[in-house]
Design an enzyme around this catalytic site. Structure first.
Site, PDB file in Angstrom:
ATOM      1  N   ARG A  31       0.823  -1.202   0.000  1.00  0.00           N
ATOM      2  CA  ARG A  31       0.000   0.000   0.000  1.00  0.00           C
ATOM      3  C   ARG A  31       0.864   1.262   0.000  1.00  0.00           C
ATOM      4  O   ARG A  31       1.858   1.338   0.718  1.00  0.00           O
ATOM      5  CB  ARG A  31      -0.919   0.026   1.218  1.00  0.00           C
ATOM      6  N   ASP A  32       0.438   2.246  -0.803  1.00  0.00           N
ATOM      7  CA  ASP A  32       1.115   3.539  -0.849  1.00  0.00           C
ATOM      8  C   ASP A  32       0.861   4.266   0.475  1.00  0.00           C
ATOM      9  O   ASP A  32      -0.251   4.217   1.006  1.00  0.00           O
ATOM     10  CB  ASP A  32       0.570   4.360  -2.024  1.00  0.00           C
ATOM     11  N   ILE A  33       1.883   4.934   1.006  1.00  0.00           N
ATOM     12  CA  ILE A  33       1.718   5.636   2.286  1.00  0.00           C
ATOM     13  C   ILE A  33       0.970   6.962   2.136  1.00  0.00           C
ATOM     14  O   ILE A  33       0.555   7.545   3.129  1.00  0.00           O
ATOM     15  CB  ILE A  33       3.073   5.862   2.994  1.00  0.00           C
ATOM     16  N   ASN A  89       4.870   6.275 -13.650  1.00  0.00           N
ATOM     17  CA  ASN A  89       5.434   7.603 -13.813  1.00  0.00           C
ATOM     18  C   ASN A  89       6.887   7.437 -14.246  1.00  0.00           C
ATOM     19  O   ASN A  89       7.618   6.646 -13.657  1.00  0.00           O
ATOM     20  CB  ASN A  89       5.363   8.392 -12.506  1.00  0.00           C
ATOM     21  N   VAL A  98      10.977   7.922  -6.792  1.00  0.00           N
ATOM     22  CA  VAL A  98      11.843   6.779  -6.471  1.00  0.00           C
ATOM     23  C   VAL A  98      12.205   6.148  -7.804  1.00  0.00           C
ATOM     24  O   VAL A  98      11.330   5.709  -8.543  1.00  0.00           O
ATOM     25  CB  VAL A  98      11.139   5.759  -5.551  1.00  0.00           C
ATOM     26  N   HIS A 102       7.973   1.274 -10.793  1.00  0.00           N
ATOM     27  CA  HIS A 102       6.858   0.755 -10.011  1.00  0.00           C
ATOM     28  C   HIS A 102       5.555   1.166 -10.673  1.00  0.00           C
ATOM     29  O   HIS A 102       5.458   2.224 -11.280  1.00  0.00           O
ATOM     30  CB  HIS A 102       6.901   1.245  -8.562  1.00  0.00           C
ATOM     31  N   HIS A 104       1.556   1.980 -10.136  1.00  0.00           N
ATOM     32  CA  HIS A 104       0.527   2.375  -9.178  1.00  0.00           C
ATOM     33  C   HIS A 104      -0.770   1.702  -9.610  1.00  0.00           C
ATOM     34  O   HIS A 104      -1.190   1.870 -10.757  1.00  0.00           O
ATOM     35  CB  HIS A 104       0.310   3.891  -9.192  1.00  0.00           C
TER      36      HIS A 104
END
Length: 116
Positions: A31-33, A89, A98, A102, A104
């Site tokens: 999970r994204d923070i 992205n 980062v 990755h 999303h």
């Protein structure tokens, strides 16, 4: 690419805690923070590439693994039927912060349009 470990490599290694959603031999999803939708999960290949273009050129099978893991995350999160978005992205203007590719996975609500 720098030899320094990325934040994601440290998460995959368990050095930094994460809320894991899914893991297989080649990918790790958590999970994204700072979620941008009700469901916002990051899918990271365990092998580091800077961005999706570099990944596609170097290892198309691993890119397919990331896409399949995104679908699995959508199923786990119960959004596969209602719809979900997968976003990569690439570099600064797109908002990549980062530099370990990755995806999303976003969903669980009606999503707005892209860009401005």
């Amino acid at each position: 690419m720098s030899d320094a470990e990325t934040l994601f490599e440290r998460i995959i290694a368990g050095e930094i805690p994460s809320d894991k959603v899914y893991e297989d031999a080649t990918t790790y999803a958590f999970r994204d923070i700072a979620p941008q939708a009700r469901v916002h999960v990051l899918v990271v290949p365990k092998k580091r590439y800077r961005n999706v273009g570099e990944l596609a050129a170097a290892d198309p099978q691993l890119l397919a693994d990331v896409a399949l893991a995104a679908r699995k995350v959508a199923e786990i999160e119960g959004i596969a039927e209602s719809g979900y978005r997968v976003v990569f992205n690439t570099d600064g203007d797109a908002g990549q912060t980062v530099f370990h590719v990755h995806a999303h996975v976003l969903g669980g609500e009606q999503l707005g349009h892209f860009g401005r």
